[in-house]
Scaffold this motif. Structure first.
Motif, PDB file in Angstrom:
ATOM      1  N   ARG A 109      34.750  41.713  19.529  1.00  0.00           N
ATOM      2  CA  ARG A 109      34.730  41.030  20.591  1.00  0.00           C
ATOM      3  C   ARG A 109      36.751  41.005  20.965  1.00  0.00           C
ATOM      4  NH1 ARG A 109      31.671  36.051  19.416  1.00  0.00           N
ATOM      5  NH2 ARG A 109      33.067  35.984  17.805  1.00  0.00           N
ATOM      6  N   HIS A 110      37.020  40.857  19.539  1.00  0.00           N
ATOM      7  CA  HIS A 110      38.805  40.903  19.176  1.00  0.00           C
ATOM      8  C   HIS A 110      39.499  40.955  20.501  1.00  0.00           C
ATOM      9  CE1 HIS A 110      39.551  43.453  16.618  1.00  0.00           C
ATOM     10  NE2 HIS A 110      41.190  44.036  17.037  1.00  0.00           N
ATOM     11  N   THR A 111      40.918  41.065  20.924  1.00  0.00           N
ATOM     12  CA  THR A 111      41.391  41.642  22.107  1.00  0.00           C
ATOM     13  C   THR A 111      43.283  42.224  21.766  1.00  0.00           C
ATOM     14  OG1 THR A 111      42.866  39.398  23.330  1.00  0.00           O
ATOM     15  CG2 THR A 111      39.859  40.447  23.643  1.00  0.00           C
ATOM     16  N   THR A 112      43.686  42.680  22.655  1.00  0.00           N
ATOM     17  CA  THR A 112      45.327  42.363  22.204  1.00  0.00           C
ATOM     18  C   THR A 112      45.853  41.342  22.494  1.00  0.00           C
ATOM     19  OG1 THR A 112      47.497  43.447  23.052  1.00  0.00           O
ATOM     20  CG2 THR A 112      45.490  43.110  24.808  1.00  0.00           C
ATOM     21  N   CYS A 113      46.593  41.348  21.453  1.00  0.00           N
ATOM     22  CA  CYS A 113      47.546  39.569  21.361  1.00  0.00           C
ATOM     23  C   CYS A 113      48.281  39.456  22.757  1.00  0.00           C
ATOM     24  CB  CYS A 113      48.707  39.643  20.127  1.00  0.00           C
ATOM     25  SG  CYS A 113      50.161  40.547  20.384  1.00  0.00           S
ATOM     26  N   THR A 114      48.997  40.688  23.953  1.00  0.00           N
ATOM     27  CA  THR A 114      49.390  40.527  24.869  1.00  0.00           C
ATOM     28  C   THR A 114      50.993  40.530  24.285  1.00  0.00           C
ATOM     29  OG1 THR A 114      50.306  37.912  24.993  1.00  0.00           O
ATOM     30  CG2 THR A 114      47.998  39.072  25.454  1.00  0.00           C
ATOM     31  N   GLY A 115      51.463  41.455  23.303  1.00  0.00           N
ATOM     32  CA  GLY A 115      52.538  41.161  22.730  1.00  0.00           C
ATOM     33  C   GLY A 115      53.609  41.895  23.115  1.00  0.00           C
ATOM     34  N   ILE A 116      53.072  43.378  24.113  1.00  0.00           N
ATOM     35  CA  ILE A 116      53.720  44.582  24.521  1.00  0.00           C
ATOM     36  C   ILE A 116      53.820  43.962  25.897  1.00  0.00           C
ATOM     37  CG2 ILE A 116      54.175  46.248  25.157  1.00  0.00           C
ATOM     38  CD1 ILE A 116      52.727  47.612  22.896  1.00  0.00           C
ATOM     39  N   GLY A 117      53.255  42.812  26.095  1.00  0.00           N
ATOM     40  CA  GLY A 117      53.297  42.563  28.016  1.00  0.00           C
ATOM     41  C   GLY A 117      54.178  41.701  27.753  1.00  0.00           C
ATOM     42  N   TYR A 118      54.529  40.370  26.561  1.00  0.00           N
ATOM     43  CA  TYR A 118      54.912  39.565  26.250  1.00  0.00           C
ATOM     44  C   TYR A 118      56.401  39.754  26.162  1.00  0.00           C
ATOM     45  CZ  TYR A 118      56.716  34.998  24.394  1.00  0.00           C
ATOM     46  OH  TYR A 118      57.472  33.907  24.099  1.00  0.00           O
ATOM     47  N   HIS A 119      56.963  40.066  25.550  1.00  0.00           N
ATOM     48  CA  HIS A 119      58.086  40.768  25.043  1.00  0.00           C
ATOM     49  C   HIS A 119      59.068  41.643  26.313  1.00  0.00           C
ATOM     50  CE1 HIS A 119      58.336  38.718  21.372  1.00  0.00           C
ATOM     51  NE2 HIS A 119      56.985  39.123  20.938  1.00  0.00           N
ATOM     52  N   SER A 120      57.774  41.755  27.592  1.00  0.00           N
ATOM     53  CA  SER A 120      58.146  42.721  28.373  1.00  0.00           C
ATOM     54  C   SER A 120      58.495  41.824  29.412  1.00  0.00           C
ATOM     55  CB  SER A 120      57.709  44.603  28.586  1.00  0.00           C
ATOM     56  OG  SER A 120      57.290  45.198  27.511  1.00  0.00           O
ATOM     57  N   ASP A 121      58.278  40.749  29.296  1.00  0.00           N
ATOM     58  CA  ASP A 121      58.119  39.365  30.023  1.00  0.00           C
ATOM     59  C   ASP A 121      57.589  39.908  31.754  1.00  0.00           C
ATOM     60  OD1 ASP A 121      60.288  38.488  29.392  1.00  0.00           O
ATOM     61  OD2 ASP A 121      62.080  39.236  30.034  1.00  0.00           O
ATOM     62  N   VAL A 122      55.727  40.212  31.509  1.00  0.00           N
ATOM     63  CA  VAL A 122      54.936  40.801  32.461  1.00  0.00           C
ATOM     64  C   VAL A 122      54.005  39.849  31.723  1.00  0.00           C
ATOM     65  CG1 VAL A 122      53.348  42.944  33.314  1.00  0.00           C
ATOM     66  CG2 VAL A 122      55.602  43.449  32.082  1.00  0.00           C
ATOM     67  N   VAL A 123      53.694  39.131  30.776  1.00  0.00           N
ATOM     68  CA  VAL A 123      52.905  38.664  30.256  1.00  0.00           C
ATOM     69  C   VAL A 123      53.091  37.123  30.347  1.00  0.00           C
ATOM     70  CG1 VAL A 123      50.720  37.761  29.002  1.00  0.00           C
ATOM     71  CG2 VAL A 123      51.262  40.246  29.772  1.00  0.00           C
ATOM     72  N   PRO A 124      52.735  36.083  31.258  1.00  0.00           N
ATOM     73  CA  PRO A 124      53.173  34.540  31.343  1.00  0.00           C
ATOM     74  C   PRO A 124      53.174  33.715  29.308  1.00  0.00           C
ATOM     75  CG  PRO A 124      52.645  34.516  32.938  1.00  0.00           C
ATOM     76  CD  PRO A 124      51.588  35.876  32.054  1.00  0.00           C
ATOM     77  N   LEU A 125      53.945  33.095  29.407  1.00  0.00           N
ATOM     78  CA  LEU A 125      53.942  32.218  27.852  1.00  0.00           C
ATOM     79  C   LEU A 125      52.758  31.494  27.690  1.00  0.00           C
ATOM     80  CD1 LEU A 125      55.015  31.393  24.883  1.00  0.00           C
ATOM     81  CD2 LEU A 125      56.056  29.628  26.034  1.00  0.00           C
ATOM     82  N   ASP A 126      51.772  30.778  28.856  1.00  0.00           N
ATOM     83  CA  ASP A 126      50.910  29.938  28.830  1.00  0.00           C
ATOM     84  C   ASP A 126      50.342  31.047  28.159  1.00  0.00           C
ATOM     85  OD1 ASP A 126      51.680  27.649  29.388  1.00  0.00           O
ATOM     86  OD2 ASP A 126      51.775  27.490  31.628  1.00  0.00           O
ATOM     87  N   THR A 127      49.426  32.707  28.940  1.00  0.00           N
ATOM     88  CA  THR A 127      48.608  33.222  28.844  1.00  0.00           C
ATOM     89  C   THR A 127      48.412  34.087  27.417  1.00  0.00           C
ATOM     90  OG1 THR A 127      48.805  34.165  31.192  1.00  0.00           O
ATOM     91  CG2 THR A 127      47.649  35.628  30.079  1.00  0.00           C
ATOM     92  N   THR A 128      49.727  33.767  26.651  1.00  0.00           N
ATOM     93  CA  THR A 128      49.369  34.703  25.373  1.00  0.00           C
ATOM     94  C   THR A 128      48.891  33.473  24.670  1.00  0.00           C
ATOM     95  OG1 THR A 128      51.447  36.153  25.532  1.00  0.00           O
ATOM     96  CG2 THR A 128      51.347  35.210  23.452  1.00  0.00           C
ATOM     97  N   MET A 129      49.313  32.614  24.716  1.00  0.00           N
ATOM     98  CA  MET A 129      48.945  31.148  24.000  1.00  0.00           C
ATOM     99  C   MET A 129      47.708  31.265  23.988  1.00  0.00           C
ATOM    100  SD  MET A 129      51.711  28.025  23.801  1.00  0.00           S
ATOM    101  CE  MET A 129      53.380  28.988  23.759  1.00  0.00           C
ATOM    102  N   ALA A 130      46.884  30.941  25.254  1.00  0.00           N
ATOM    103  CA  ALA A 130      45.495  31.530  25.756  1.00  0.00           C
ATOM    104  C   ALA A 130      44.739  32.375  24.886  1.00  0.00           C
ATOM    105  CB  ALA A 130      45.311  30.953  27.064  1.00  0.00           C
ATOM    106  N   VAL A 131      45.288  33.481  25.268  1.00  0.00           N
ATOM    107  CA  VAL A 131      45.178  34.494  24.160  1.00  0.00           C
ATOM    108  C   VAL A 131      44.548  34.789  22.931  1.00  0.00           C
ATOM    109  CG1 VAL A 131      45.056  36.763  23.931  1.00  0.00           C
ATOM    110  CG2 VAL A 131      45.522  36.325  26.384  1.00  0.00           C
ATOM    111  N   VAL A 132      46.229  33.989  22.348  1.00  0.00           N
ATOM    112  CA  VAL A 132      46.109  33.446  20.603  1.00  0.00           C
ATOM    113  C   VAL A 132      45.035  32.844  20.309  1.00  0.00           C
ATOM    114  CG1 VAL A 132      48.187  32.802  18.949  1.00  0.00           C
ATOM    115  CG2 VAL A 132      48.543  34.195  20.714  1.00  0.00           C
TER     116      VAL A 132
END
Length: 351
Positions: free
Chosen positions: A56-79
């Motif tokens: 069930r686990h997913t990507t951490c969003t890291g590539i999108g986060y560090h590329s300024d594509v994924v917002p910080l709040d979204t990354t925190m929710a995924v984590v």
């Protein structure tokens, strides 16, 4: 060269002996899928460790986060969701396969520590979206940390050492540490940012010689904006060239890296640089699981070493590894999957 690592314990970390929730890497599954399988096989089957893998686990969003594509709040929710899955499985120790994921988890936990309101918001967002709650990991490590932790056990169970069977000399190994492992939070990495010992410790425990080189701490050039934006890729290849030029005079038998992007780029860019500049790089690039797998006697094609751009056969011959050349391009069902054409510029036989 032992003196360089005499005080690596000053940058040591707590690593639990067992019972881990394991999170795969989104890019490692594409670049080096055999490495993640080898990690689980060695620790579970050979060492008898309890490591759960949750589909069930997913990507951490890291590539999108560090590329300024994924917002910080979204990354925190995924984590937060990842940690919730760990909690639901009844585990408190978290091991991440990707260097970027390890950096993301470390960064988020650090932000929650200094800014508790961000953690509160993440918990609220997670509950609204999924109805889940979580406990933060008691122990957070990268897979290379855990492999380092059991390096002596692997040495005891291994069938070979990192030694040239023809000369009896230790293989000369240069390491490369992913930037997100220790440069973001030096105390999170074994040995710190300047003299990380996580890979060197494995090399030495398994009989090899860890070789220093001037650009050892230099970035491989992966850089997500370099990777994603085609116009920026010259920066990436230039950084890899800087590292390869630095290590080449030391005649390494192979490179080992603990970041999937670093291993991929240091491997692939050798072919590119040979085509662009007429250079003659032919240094095999291994993941630490592949290095451990060879020590443990796992077949190189089962490890997925046919995924490499730079041929690994010269290294296998030095180690005395028996392998079937005809099996290199057979799929899991024994079906021939196709052999790439011989490159026009890069010819290892001529080196």
């Amino acid at each position: 060269m032992k003196y360089r690592y005499a005080n690596w314990q000053e940058y040591s970390k707590e690593i639990a002996d067992d019972h881990y929730y394991y999170a795969r890497s989104c890019i490692r599954q594409n670049f080096f899928p055999g490495s993640e399988k080898a990690f689980l096989d060695i620790l579970r089957n050979d060492l008898g460790m309890d490591i759960v893998e949750d589909p069930r686990h997913t990507t951490c969003t890291g590539i999108g986060y560090h590329s300024d594509v994924v917002p910080l709040d979204t990354t925190m929710a995924v984590v937060a969701r990842q940690f919730a899955l760990m909690t639901e499985c009844g585990y408190e120790n978290y091991v991440a396969s990707c260097i970027t994921s390890f950096g993301i988890y470390s960064e988020v936990l650090d932000m929650w520590h200094h800014f508790p309101e961000l953690e509160t918001k993440a918990r609220e967002n997670l509950f609204k979206a999924t109805g889940r709650e979580f406990r933060k990991p008691k122990i957070l490590v990268h897979t290379s940390d855990l492999m380092f932790h059991v390096r002596e056990k692997i040495a005891e169970k291994g069938v070979r050492r990192l030694v040239n069977v023809s000369t009896g000399e230790p293989l000369r190994v240069v390491d490369h540490i992913g930037c997100h492992y220790a440069k973001v939070f030096p105390k999170k990495g074994i040995g710190g940012a300047e003299f990380p010992y996580v890979l060197a410790g494995m090399i030495e425990a398994w009989g090899g010689q860890s070789v220093d080189y001037p650009e050892r701490r230099h970035c491989c050039g992966f850089g997500f904006r370099n990777y994603l934006v085609q116009a920026n890729r010259g920066y990436s290849v230039a950084n890899s060239q800087k590292k390869l030029e630095s290590m080449a005079p030391y005649h390494p038998d192979f490179i080992v890296a603990n970041c999937p992007g670093c291993a991929m780029f240091l491997d692939r860019w050798q072919f590119t640089l040979n085509a662009m500049t007429g250079s003659r790089y032919a240094i095999p690039v291994l993941t630490y699981e592949e290095m451990a797998g060879l020590v443990m006697g796992i077949d190189p094609w089962e490890l997925g070493m046919q995924m490499h751009q730079v041929p690994v056969e010269p290294l296998l011959d030095k180690l005395g590894v028996e392998y079937d050349p005809s099996a290199k391009y057979l799929g899991r069902n024994g079906k021939f999957i196709g052999r790439p054409a011989d490159p026009a510029v890069y010819n290892p036989a001529a080196l």
